[in-house]
Structures are given as structure tokens and as C-alpha cells.
Scaffold this motif. Structure first.
Motif, mmCIF file in Angstrom:
data_model
loop_
_atom_site.group_PDB
_atom_site.id
_atom_site.type_symbol
_atom_site.label_atom_id
_atom_site.label_comp_id
_atom_site.label_asym_id
_atom_site.label_seq_id
_atom_site.Cartn_x
_atom_site.Cartn_y
_atom_site.Cartn_z
ATOM 1 N N VAL A 73 44.102 -3.373 36.930
ATOM 2 C CA VAL A 73 43.989 -2.180 37.624
ATOM 3 C C VAL A 73 43.829 -1.030 36.484
ATOM 4 O O VAL A 73 44.103 0.063 36.294
ATOM 5 C CB VAL A 73 45.496 -1.509 37.782
ATOM 6 C CG1 VAL A 73 45.875 -2.470 39.190
ATOM 7 C CG2 VAL A 73 46.613 -1.990 36.844
ATOM 8 N N ASN A 74 42.960 -1.592 35.614
ATOM 9 C CA ASN A 74 42.037 -0.781 34.581
ATOM 10 C C ASN A 74 43.110 0.251 33.469
ATOM 11 O O ASN A 74 42.670 0.912 32.968
ATOM 12 C CB ASN A 74 41.426 0.363 35.132
ATOM 13 C CG ASN A 74 40.292 0.910 34.314
ATOM 14 O OD1 ASN A 74 39.847 0.206 33.503
ATOM 15 N ND2 ASN A 74 40.160 2.471 34.387
ATOM 16 N N LEU A 75 44.389 -0.672 33.338
ATOM 17 C CA LEU A 75 45.201 -0.130 32.258
ATOM 18 C C LEU A 75 44.636 -0.653 30.807
ATOM 19 O O LEU A 75 44.743 -0.061 29.902
ATOM 20 C CB LEU A 75 46.581 -0.104 32.548
ATOM 21 C CG LEU A 75 47.320 0.486 33.701
ATOM 22 C CD1 LEU A 75 48.514 -0.030 33.795
ATOM 23 C CD2 LEU A 75 47.278 1.884 33.409
ATOM 24 N N ILE A 76 44.208 -1.738 31.017
ATOM 25 C CA ILE A 76 43.517 -2.533 29.835
ATOM 26 C C ILE A 76 42.289 -2.686 30.001
ATOM 27 O O ILE A 76 41.761 -3.262 30.929
ATOM 28 C CB ILE A 76 44.632 -3.614 29.312
ATOM 29 C CG1 ILE A 76 45.904 -3.217 29.136
ATOM 30 C CG2 ILE A 76 43.787 -4.479 28.269
ATOM 31 C CD1 ILE A 76 46.856 -4.221 28.763
#
Lengths: 339, 329
Positions: A73-76
Motif C-alpha cells: 500500500v505504498n507506506l514503504i
């Protein structure tokens, strides 16, 4: 459904438009790696999730499940490899890819000083095409309509979980990502959650569920990826994976010593002590001092019983245990991943 | 999702529902009456001492300060301020203008003057310091950043909201101060002339560019400068709240910087490179009233420039870090 156990992954990049909806690949993770500091937290993660399936992500705590989910989910940002959702690269086009995703990462944390409704309005403003009618819809789906105008600080954990799911469903996602969704729920809550997730999948949504409990994945998922120490060890159908695994059998025999001798004499049966058997706490607590733990292939159980009876040994109890995650690991890795 | 306004709306709702802005208003509503009362007592005392004539009072203040200039026990630093003060007061006396004409407007002008370098920045920090760190502490950052919106847009919406609240705080400070003090001193005084353009120098104050403007003009200029100071402090606090995970730590860091500023202002006269620090440049309104600069070489354009550089740098750092960083917990 891919039922074969695979450990290598020759994959083709998904093109959501050209594939029929039945086989549509919603999430494609290709050789993703992540280095934090000098340490490779994620060494190699590859798997695909198709529309309409419930995909389990199974591994012990600390195996890299949450880190992987955060990358989805594009947090990392992954150090290497690609993650595609409905054909869009999550890192390069997050504003397109994430439009297809609803997620709860770890706990469903909402703004406690806002009401449930205000929280949903807040997240509705962050994505296109979500109006008041849709907010009303999702609150009804998660059956939160009675308390939706209360402050979230007054919600129970189960209600927060449901609000989190309502939030995840707002944008009519094609992929729902749930990180340990039954954590902290009571048995009834867990059952409700299972029914609910199945319902969503039957409507064509792909559901990605992480867990450290094999039983949960067994009850819920169609396919599973097993992770350990930052790598996907196996991907396959849940039933097939479990069938390939050795089963533990607990015997209560009288006289015990003689019975144990007979068990040991059968080549395909392995007598284990309590430490090496990796039993879960509930089972271990239910053991009696004279219980014998063995690893026995399923098909040998009845013949063994016959042998014991012939030798005049009384059988008080025979119990086949469902495999635990540790045993599943043993099965797929032949022990190399267990410390 | 192209428009940023729904995001700004979100941020505004959060600040209001979190009751941060109410805290700011409450602090003002408690403190301003206190200052008003103190001012009132002082005015009463002066009236019994000097009668109704403000000229006697002003003359007395000038004499007192002149006497102290002759004393050896008064440090040279203080004498500098007092010399400037004496010159200014003489100028007011010669032009027959009462600098302390009692009234709500005069009170507000003085209040703004005194609150620009510490009090208003503090109020702004209440809002700016947890704009980002609160999302991290509460874990809601995960929800915020997994929506189909670029990270810079999320941060920009917070920045716009911050700017709005900085403006709102400056205006509310004026309104609350005017309304409350006006009840005690009367609401008139917008057109009283106020002198500005004093240029304190080594040899004495340069009076050549001194001119009178209406008090409302003076206050408007003050508010503009305070807004600029507030925005700079707000942006710095905003950057700290991006960098630091805990709101408490972010508030402590900013508080320490601000308080260090007030201490340095009082003792750094000989350390001239300190003038490039943002915290000694917060007293912009002092340039209007003509108090000497804390460090030599500081002028209004200089201070504006220093603050602008700090503000710009913190915006750049905030965006660079926020858009790149992994959200690990």
C-alpha cells in the motif's frame, strides 16, 4: 485456481484489461526485496492474487508480513522488485494503483475525536466517486448504522475493526488487504468476520488476509503464501499444503511402556518428546503424563491401531491433531527454517 | 482526485474537532483580561500620582530614565534602550502627542507589540506542532497515506490549513484584545497619531525619517509583521512535527528554540553571527516602534530575509522527508 505447490515463480506481468474477469490478476508482487539499514528485512517475495479469491499470507510473527503489506500500500518503498495493482505500479503511480485498494494495516486506527460517520466522510473526501449514499451503504454492510454517529473513542475494538473495514470498502476496491483481521476479536466476532470476508470474495473482490494462525487461514482462504524470514517459501492451495504435512497423533495406551515399544518399532512412525513436537499451548496443556506423541502419516493410523490391539494393548485414546504452522513449515522446508 | 480543497477541509475539521483552536481562544480569553486589569491599575495609579495631565507623567518618565543613565550600576546595554526611549518620548512631548493615550486601540497596539516574539508563536505552535506527528502517534497516517493521493498533496493540504490558522490566530488576537480592553478603556483611538521611523544608531536615534501615522495603520503593519513571524514559526514547528514522531518532543524542541531566542536577544549583543538565527529575529514589530535591534546590523529587511530563508528551508525539508520516508510504525 492454482493448486500446485510452487516454489519458483515464472510470472507474466498482469494486464488487467486483456485478461478475463475470472482469471484477472489483481495484485502481482514480483521479487520484492527491502533493505532497512544494512539488513535485508524482505529477501524475496513473489506471489499473485486473482479476483474473487481469498489469499492467505501466513507466517510467524517477525517473518515480514507487516512489512510486505506496508509495501503493497505504498507506506514503504521496496528496495527492489515491483508491485502491480490492477496493472498500475504502486510506487510509480500510487494515485492510480491505490484507487483499487482498501486496506487495514495492523490496527484500524481512526480519529478518536471524530464520529464514525465523520471518519468515513474524511476518507471519502480523499477518493473520487464516494458520496453520502456510499457511506450509508458501507455502514449498513458492516452493521454499524446504530452507532455510526458516536465518537470513535467510545467504540469497542470490534466496532473499530468494523469501521476500519467500512473505510476500506468505501472506494469499491478490487483488492481488500486485511492485516490479522481477527486479532483481538471474540470467537463470535471471528466467525462473523469469516462469513463477511467470504461474502465479499463471492462478489468478485480479491481479499488478501495475513495471519500467523494456520487454522484461521485453513478456515478462510483458497490459496496461501507461506513466509518465513523475509521470503515466500511456498505458494499453493491451502488444502494441498495441509495434506502434504505430517500429522501428529497422540496415543494413550496401557501398558504404556509396551505400547511405546510397539510404536517405535513401526518404521514410518516417529515418537517425539514434548519439546520437539511444537504443540500449541492448548493441546500441550491437555496432555496427560503418559500420553505419547508421534508423527504418523494419516494412512498408517488404522493399521497401527490394529497392530496394537493384536498385541493386547488397551487403547484409551487416539487423537489426530490438525497441523500447526510450525509443522507446515517443517513440511515445506524440511526443517531448515525452524530454529 | 485533483482538487486539494477537500483535503484542506479535512484538515480544518480535524483541527477544530480536536479543539486545538478553542484552546488558543481560551488562552487569549483568560490572559487578555488579566493584562487589561493590570494596565487599568497602572493607569489609576498614574492618575493619582500625576493628576489628569499626561505631560507631567511623561516628563517624569523621561527624567527617571535620564537619571538612571548617569548611574554606574546600570549596564551599558540597558542604557542604550533607555537613551532611545528618552529621545522618543521627548519627540512625542514636543509634538504634543500622548504615546499612552488610554484606549482599547492603544492597549491592543502595545499588546501586539509585546506578544509578537513569544506569545503568538506559542499559540501557533499549539496547532502546528502536532499537525503531522499526531497522525503518526495515532497511527492514522497509515489511513491517510494509503488513499489514492500523492503524499506531497497530503502535506500541502496541511500546509495550507496551517497558513489559514496562523492568519486566524493573528486576527483573533487583535479582536479579543480590542473587544476586552475596549470594555475597560473605551473603543476609540483608531486615529490617534503614532510616530514611526525611528532609526536607532550608535550615536543616537536618527529622527530624520520619523513621521506620524494613524494608529490603525500602525496596527495593520504590526499585524502583517506578526503574521510573517507566526508563519515562519509555524513552518518550523511543522517541519519538526514531520521529523519527530512524538508531539511532546516536537513541542519541547520548538519551545526550547523560542526561549533560547529571548535569552539570546538579551545577551548576544557581542556575538554578531547569532543574528542569522531565526529566534532572535522574531521581534519584527520592534522595528516599527523604534526599539534598538538586539544585535548590531539587524534591520527590518534583514530580519525579514533571515526569517524567509528559514521558512523556505523548513518547507523544503518537510516535503523532502515526508514524500520519501518509509512509514514503519
Amino acid at each position: 485456481m492454482d493448486s500446485k505447490l510452487t516454489t519458483t515463480h515464472p510470472m507474466v506481468t498482469a494486464d488487467s484489461q486483456s485478461v478475463s474477469s475470472q482469471e484477472e490478476i489483481v495484485l502481482s508482487v514480483q521479487h520484492v526485496k527491502k533493505k532497512i539499514g544494512k539488513k535485508w528485512i524482505i529477501k524475496d517475495v513473489t506471489f499473485e492474487v486473482k479476483a474473487g479469491e481469498i489469499f492467505g499470507f501466513l507466517g510467524p510473527n517477525g517473518a515480514g508480513k507487516t512489512t510486505t503489506i506496508r509495501m503493497l500500500v505504498n507506506l514503504i518503498r521496496p528496495t527492489e522488485g515491483t508491485i502491480n495493482i490492477c496493472g498500475y505500479d504502486v510506487t510509480k503511480q500510487p494515485e492510480k494503483a491505490l484507487a483499487y485498494v482498501g486496506s487495514i494495516v495492523e490496527n484500524p486506527e481512526m480519529y478518536p475525536y471524530l464520529t464514525g460517520w465523520e471518519n468515513l466522510e474524511h476518507f471519502a473526501r480523499m477518493q473520487p466517486g464516494v458520496d453520502e449514499k456510499r457511506i450509508q451503504e458501507v455502514t449498513e454492510i458492516v452493521r454499524l448504522d446504530e452507532r455510526i454517529h458516536d465518537k470513535v473513542s467510545k467504540y469497542s475494538l470490534g466496532m473499530r475493526q468494523r469501521l476500519g473495514i467500512a473505510q476500506a470498502l468505501l472506494g469499491r476496491p478490487k483488492l481488500l488487504i486485511l492485516d490479522e483481521p481477527t486479532n483481538g476479536l471474540d470467537p463470535k466476532g471471528i466467525r462473523d468476520m469469516r462469513i463477511f470476508i467470504r461474502e465479499l470474495a463471492s462478489q468478485g473482490m480479491a481479499v488478501f488476509v495475513s495471519s500467523h494462525l494456520l487454522s484461521e487461514i485453513q478456515l478462510l482462504c483458497d490459496r496461501v503464501a507461506i513466509v518465513g524470514r523475509g521470503s515466500v517459501i511456498a505458494v499453493g492451495g491451502v488444502t494441498e499444503l495441509v495434506e502434504d504435512t505430517q500429522h501428529l497423533v497422540i496415543w494413550e495406551l496401557e501398558p504404556q511402556a509396551q505400547g511405546e515399544q510397539i510404536l517405535q518399532s513401526i518404521p514410518s512412525i516417529q515418537v517425539l518428546d514434548l519439546e520437539s513436537s511444537n504443540l500449541d499451548n492448548d493441546t500441550a496443556a491437555s496432555l496427560r503424563p503418559h500420553s505419547i506423541i508421534t508423527a504418523t502419516p494419516e494412512e498408517y493410523i488404522s493399521t497401527t491401531i490394529a497392530t496394537l490391539v493384536q498385541a493386547g494393548i488397551q487403547i484409551h485414546n487416539v487423537r489426530k491433531l490438525s497441523p500447526t504452522l510450525e509443522q507446515l513449515f517443517l513440511g515445506v522446508t524440511e526443517g531448515e527454517f525452524i530454529e | 482526485m485533483n482538487s486539494i480543497w477537500p483535503l484542506v477541509q479535512n484538515e480544518t475539521i480535524k483541527i477544530i474537532k480536536k479543539k486545538r483552536f478553542y484552546v488558543v481562544l481560551l488562552v487569549l480569553l483568560v490572559l487578555v483580561p488579566m493584562f487589561t486589569y493590570a494596565q487599568m491599575r497602572q493607569a489609576q495609579e498614574n492618575r493619582t500620582k500625576f493628576g489628569e495631565d499626561w505631560r507631567v507623567e511623561l516628563q517624569q518618565a523621561i527624567t527617571d530614565n535620564q537619571n538612571s543613565l548617569g548611574s554606574d550600576r546600570v549596564p551599558e546595554e540597558w542604557k542604550k534602550y533607555r537613551r532611545v526611549f528618552v529621545q522618543q518620548m521627548q519627540y512625542y512631548l514636543e509634538n504634543d502627542v500622548n504615546p499612552n493615550e488610554p484606549g482599547g486601540v492603544t492597549f491592543t497596539r502595545e499588546f501586539l507589540d509585546n506578544s509578537s516574539s513569544l506569545f503568538i508563536p506559542l499559540l501557533i505552535m499549539t496547532i502546528a506542532s502536532d499537525l503531522v506527528s499526531a497522525e503518526r502517534t495515532g497511527g492514522t497516517i497509515k489511513m491517510l497515506l494509503t488513499r489514492p493521493i500523492r503524499r506531497w498533496k497530503v502535506l500541502l493540504s496541511k500546509l495550507i490549513t496551517l497558513t489559514m490558522f496562523v492568519s486566524l490566530i493573528v486576527v483573533s488576537t487583535f479582536i479579543i484584545s480590542y473587544v476586552i480592553s475596549g470594555a475597560a478603556f473605551g473603543y476609540s483611538g483608531f486615529n490617534i497619531p503614532v510616530f514611526t521611523g525611528f532609526q536607532p544608531g550608535d550615536t543616537g536615534t536618527d529622527m530624520s525619517s520619523v513621521h506620524a501615522i494613524a494608529q490603525w495603520q500602525f496596527i495593520l503593519m504590526q499585524m502583517g509583521l506578526i503574521w510573517f513571524v507566526g508563519l515562519t514559526v509555524g513552518l518550523l514547528a511543522f517541519m519538526v512535527s514531520v521529523l519527530v514522531r512524538s508531539t511532546a518532543a516536537s513541542i519541547v524542541i520548538m519551545m526550547a528554540a523560542l526561549i533560547a531566542g529571548t535569552i539570546l536577544t538579551n545577551m548576544a549583543a557581542s556575538w554578531s553571527t547569532a543574528k542569522y538565527l531565526f529566534m532572535v529575529n522574531l521581534g519584527l514589530t520592534n522595528y516599527l516602534s523604534g526599539s534598538p535591534a538586539p544585535i548590531e546590523g539587524m534591520t527590518l529587511p534583514f530580519s525579514l530575509g533571515v526569517l524567509a530563508v528559514w521558512a523556505l528551508a523548513s518547507v523544503i525539508v518537510s516535503f523532502a522527508v515526508f514524500t520519501k520516508r518509509d512509514v514503519l510504525n
